[in-house]
Write an enzyme that holds these catalytic residues in place. Structure first.
Site, PDB file in Angstrom:
ATOM      1  N   TYR A 132       0.899  -1.280  -0.162  1.00  0.00           N
ATOM      2  CA  TYR A 132       0.060   0.036   0.038  1.00  0.00           C
ATOM      3  C   TYR A 132       0.878   1.299   0.002  1.00  0.00           C
ATOM      4  CZ  TYR A 132      -3.861   3.098   1.254  1.00  0.00           C
ATOM      5  OH  TYR A 132      -4.734   4.117   1.468  1.00  0.00           O
ATOM      6  N   LYS A 154       1.164   3.860  -3.015  1.00  0.00           N
ATOM      7  CA  LYS A 154       0.703   5.350  -2.753  1.00  0.00           C
ATOM      8  C   LYS A 154       1.882   6.299  -2.942  1.00  0.00           C
ATOM      9  CE  LYS A 154      -3.568   4.664  -1.985  1.00  0.00           C
ATOM     10  NZ  LYS A 154      -4.699   4.987  -2.811  1.00  0.00           N
TER      11      LYS A 154
HETATM   12  N1  NAD Z   1     -10.545   5.780   4.369  1.00  0.00           N
HETATM   13  C1  NAD Z   1      -8.976   6.161   4.724  1.00  0.00           C
HETATM   14  O1  NAD Z   1      -8.787   6.195   5.706  1.00  0.00           O
HETATM   15  C2  NAD Z   1      -8.093   6.562   3.566  1.00  0.00           C
HETATM   16  C3  NAD Z   1      -6.955   6.944   4.101  1.00  0.00           C
HETATM   17  C4  NAD Z   1      -5.969   7.372   3.013  1.00  0.00           C
HETATM   18  C5  NAD Z   1      -6.473   7.039   1.860  1.00  0.00           C
HETATM   19  N2  NAD Z   1      -7.588   6.626   1.347  1.00  0.00           N
HETATM   20  C6  NAD Z   1      -7.998   6.317  -0.038  1.00  0.00           C
HETATM   21  O2  NAD Z   1      -8.931   6.779  -0.326  1.00  0.00           O
HETATM   22  C7  NAD Z   1      -9.451   6.038  -1.580  1.00  0.00           C
HETATM   23  C8  NAD Z   1     -10.929   5.796  -0.987  1.00  0.00           C
HETATM   24  O3  NAD Z   1     -10.980   4.948  -0.171  1.00  0.00           O
HETATM   25  P1  NAD Z   1     -12.353   4.805   0.823  1.00  0.00           P
HETATM   26  O4  NAD Z   1     -11.956   4.603   2.450  1.00  0.00           O
HETATM   27  O5  NAD Z   1     -13.297   5.530   0.514  1.00  0.00           O
HETATM   28  O6  NAD Z   1     -12.276   3.118   0.485  1.00  0.00           O
HETATM   29  P2  NAD Z   1     -13.561   2.316  -0.170  1.00  0.00           P
HETATM   30  O7  NAD Z   1     -13.142   0.831  -0.033  1.00  0.00           O
HETATM   31  O8  NAD Z   1     -14.897   2.830   0.597  1.00  0.00           O
HETATM   32  O9  NAD Z   1     -13.344   2.740  -1.739  1.00  0.00           O
HETATM   33  C9  NAD Z   1     -12.664   2.175  -2.701  1.00  0.00           C
HETATM   34  C10 NAD Z   1     -13.423   2.115  -3.866  1.00  0.00           C
HETATM   35  O10 NAD Z   1     -12.584   1.654  -4.800  1.00  0.00           O
HETATM   36  C11 NAD Z   1     -13.208   0.416  -5.501  1.00  0.00           C
HETATM   37  N3  NAD Z   1     -12.370  -0.589  -6.162  1.00  0.00           N
HETATM   38  C12 NAD Z   1     -11.751  -1.595  -5.296  1.00  0.00           C
HETATM   39  N4  NAD Z   1     -10.954  -2.306  -6.152  1.00  0.00           N
HETATM   40  C13 NAD Z   1     -11.272  -1.756  -7.333  1.00  0.00           C
HETATM   41  C14 NAD Z   1     -10.862  -2.205  -8.887  1.00  0.00           C
HETATM   42  N5  NAD Z   1     -10.214  -3.232  -8.998  1.00  0.00           N
HETATM   43  N6  NAD Z   1     -11.295  -1.491  -9.792  1.00  0.00           N
HETATM   44  C15 NAD Z   1     -12.125  -0.397  -9.635  1.00  0.00           C
HETATM   45  N7  NAD Z   1     -12.571   0.058  -8.482  1.00  0.00           N
HETATM   46  C16 NAD Z   1     -12.106  -0.718  -7.447  1.00  0.00           C
HETATM   47  C17 NAD Z   1     -14.289  -0.023  -4.272  1.00  0.00           C
HETATM   48  O11 NAD Z   1     -15.274  -0.406  -5.205  1.00  0.00           O
HETATM   49  C18 NAD Z   1     -14.584   1.297  -3.692  1.00  0.00           C
HETATM   50  O12 NAD Z   1     -15.854   1.879  -4.435  1.00  0.00           O
HETATM   51  C19 NAD Z   1      -8.688   4.766  -1.681  1.00  0.00           C
HETATM   52  O13 NAD Z   1      -7.703   5.027  -2.877  1.00  0.00           O
HETATM   53  C20 NAD Z   1      -7.784   4.841  -0.545  1.00  0.00           C
HETATM   54  O14 NAD Z   1      -6.645   4.077  -0.542  1.00  0.00           O
HETATM   55  C21 NAD Z   1      -8.425   5.929   2.349  1.00  0.00           C
END
Ligand code: NAD
Length: 244
Positions: free
Chosen positions: A149, A153
């Site tokens: 991860y 990133k």
């Molecule tokens: N939530 C956190 O704490 C956090 C912190 C830092 C960064 N992020 C980043 O923010 C973004 C959104 O995170 P979130 O918390 O809303 O997570 P989430 O799991 O709710 O959303 C991730 C989305 O990506 C989609 N996805 C997964 N695999 C896929 C694939 N193979 N092809 C296309 N789409 C795919 C999922 O269906 C989902 O809609 C991500 O990139 C995550 O790494 C999240």
């Protein structure tokens, strides 16, 4: 265009753009497309904007190309791309399998690059575009059990700089937003866990986790002309995690 827009941060970003009057394309994994379709109907009703929904699995470059072609048949241009979709997997590096590594890196970095490449081709033709990568504080500082991860990133943050340098001549800006922990419906239970809070909150000088709105506000700022002089930047939205 917002990827992974059926839930969490992606859904909030889509809502912010709809509220500001943008037509939007939501993409979601085929098996979760229904979530995005429900969201699309709601946004259309609430804000009176056009919302398209497309299935997209970032693990297949063929699927990516097909998805972008199908969008191009229905809309005049894609002006803004938000690469929000991403996955995480926690494992000690010593026992990480090739399959686990590929799963995370193929979606977060490889798939995101190829989608960006396809969308940028249409932006080049229109001589304008704004691309935002959703990275993470894990791409800025290291943390245990996050090897693929963090690497993916960090890769996205540097890909942002490379593409910003390469595509500025086409009028395309490329930026990243790197959140700390964001409370979403999917991870609310983990974030509420007293042990999790005890371990992680002291590392954030503002002593709070982010909410999806914090990320959507930053994305909206970077995506629009308010940030017309900003490209190649990584906007860290982490309450200070990475400065101490
Ligand atoms: N939530 C956190 O704490 C956090 C912190 C830092 C960064 N992020 C980043 O923010 C973004 C959104 O995170 P979130 O918390 O809303 O997570 P989430 O799991 O709710 O959303 C991730 C989305 O990506 C989609 N996805 C997964 N695999 C896929 C694939 N193979 N092809 C296309 N789409 C795919 C999922 O269906 C989902 O809609 C991500 O990139 C995550 O790494 C999240």
């Amino acid at each position: 265009m917002v990827t992974g827009a059926g839930s969490g941060i992606g859904a909030e970003i889509a809502e912010h753009f709809a509220e500001s009057g943008a037509s939007i394309v939501l993409t979601e994994l085929p098996e979760s497309l229904e979530n995005a379709e429900i969201e699309a109907e709601r946004l259309q009703r609430l804000y009176g904007v056009e919302v398209l929904c497309k299935p997209l699995d970032l693990r297949s470059v063929e699927d990516i190309e097909r998805c972008v072609r199908s969008i191009e048949e229905q809309v005049e241009s894609i002006d803004i791309l938000i690469n929000n979709a991403g996955v995480n997997l926690l494992s000690p590096a010593l026992s990480l399998s090739e399959e686990q590594w590929d799963f995370v890196v193929d979606i977060n970095l490889k798939g995101t690059f190829f989608l960006t490449r396809e969308v940028a081709k249409t932006m080049v033709r229109h001589k304008r575009g704004s691309i935002i990568m959703i990275a993470s504080h894990d791409g800025v500082v290291g943390s245990e059990n996050h090897a693929p991860y963090s690497a993916s990133k960090a890769g996205l943050i540097h890909l942002t700089r490379s593409l910003a340098a390469e595509w500025a001549k086409h009028g395309i800006r490329v930026n990243a937003v790197s959140p700390t922990f964001v409370i979403t419906d999917a991870n609310e239970q983990v974030m509420d866990d007293p042990q999790f809070r005890r371990t992680n909150l002291p590392r954030i000088p503002l002593r709070k986790f982010a909410v999806p709105e914090d990320i959507a506000n930053s994305v909206l700022f970077l995506a629009t002309d308010s940030a017309s002089m900003i490209t190649g930047h990584n906007l860290v939205v982490d309450g200070g995690w990475t400065v101490v």
